[in-house]
Design an enzyme around this catalytic site. Structure first.
Site: not given
Ligand code: NAI
Length: 329
Positions: A234, A263, A295
């Site tokens: 994360r 993000e 991601h």
């Protein structure tokens, strides 16, 4: 049962439509993320299905509850973006996909290491332009290097097993140790010792109060000069400004990230014709020794199969009042 699916891309919809054969469940797909500004869209639905960048805070939960939402089905493992306590006090159940493919994420972490080290992305572009020079493409052997792993759960353990195959020494920190990994040669040390001794640091712990900004000015100062940092977990595990300082001073030799603290406004979107209003990511992109993916570590066919089938099973279990195996409590 009517389910509002948020943050939907064409590939998500495709998987849901392929797997969802039970006509009792109807899905409506929204491209937008779920947050307090979009929560009003849930009027008339029974459940929401969300992903990593939907923001389900206290205010959002209030609106969901008012609209009659009884279930939040996460299409991911991490649940740091949902206020679990607020959901609980509003009688909304939260379910997730606890493990869809640890291999997908662990293999991507290894891909970031290999690409940053051997610069295959640069070689690919060079050769396409008729540039066969090896200048600045030098890498290092992974064999014999010390890899530090923070978080040895499903993904971290899989990563340890893969990286062991390269002949690396593995040191790790976790709040709970795995005897199985110890038997496989993983050495558990204190967090500071891991920072001090590793050549490559790979983060595989969840984001919570104790792990937020675990990579910061202080921990970076403990690390070896030229350390490689990999984050597929994360974004907020890393203090981005501190990492930029570390890259500028050359303390950090390489950075590979699949996640980024801010993000939400960037990842999963094609912004190639937009002005990006995020100075930190623009700075990161400017470094030759930084590799950013958007991601995508989870994004394999096997993981998408697992995400979709488990999410559908979670929704069905809730609907039929069966035990919620994957409830977040
Ligand atoms: P897991 O729950 O199996 O393992 C997490 C491990 O971290 C556990 O062993 C736990 O004891 C440890 N941990 C908890 N607090 C810690 C602390 N303060 N310091 C050190 N270790 C700590 O989770 P899993 O499946 O391995 O996933 C890890 C993370 O990977 C998820 O939380 C998620 O944020 C991220 N992830 C990223 C994906 C991507 O596409 N980039 C996809 C899936 C997960």
């Amino acid at each position: 049962m009517k389910i509002a699916v948020f943050s939907t891309k064409s590939y998500d919809q495709e998987y849901f439509e392929n797997y969802s054969i039970d006509s009792r469940y109807t899905f409506s797909f929204f491209e937008t993320a779920l947050n307090k500004d979009t929560a009003s869209l849930t009027n008339g639905f029974d459940a929401v299905c969300i992903f990593v960048n939907d923001r389900v805070d206290k205010n959002t939960i209030k609106i969901l509850s008012k609209n009659g939402i009884r279930l939040i089905a996460l299409r991911c493992a991490g649940f740091n973006n949902v206020d679990i306590e607020a959901a609980k006090s509003n009688n909304i159940k939260v379910v997730r996909v606890p493990a869809y493919s640890p291999e997908a994420v662990a293999e991507h972490a290894v891909a970031l290491i290999l690409t940053l080290n051997r610069k295959t992305h640069k070689a690919y572009n060079r050769v396409r332009e008729g540039n066969f020079s090896l200048k600045n493409l030098i890498g290092f052997n992974l064999y014999g290097k010390t890899i530090g792993v923070i978080g040895t759960g499903q993904i971290g353990a899989t990563f340890c097993r893969i990286i062991k195959g390269f002949g690396c020494k593995i040191i790790a920190f976790d709040v709970s140790k795995s005897d199985e990994l110890v038997q496989q040669g993983v050495e558990y040390l204190s967090l500071d010792e891991v920072f001090q001794q590793c050549d490559i640091l790979s983060l595989h712990c969840p984001l919570n109060a104790s792990t937020k900004h675990i990579v910061n000015e202080k921990s970076i100062a403990l690390m070896k000069d030229g350390v490689m940092i990999i984050n597929t977990s994360r974004g907020a595990l890393i203090n981005t400004a501190d990492v930029i300082t570390g890259l500028t001073s050359k303390k950090i030799g390489y950075l590979g990230i699949d996640v980024y603290e801010q993000e939400e406004k960037l990842f999963f979107e094609d912004l190639s014709e937009s002005i990006i209003e995020d100075d930190l990511i623009l700075k990161l992109i400017s470094f030759p020794n930084v590799l950013i993916t958007s991601h995508q570590a989870y994004f394999t066919k096997e993981a998408m199969d697992e995400i979709t089938t488990t999410t559908l099973q979670n929704i069905e279990a809730f609907d039929k009042n069966l035990e919620l195996k994957n409830e977040v409590v």
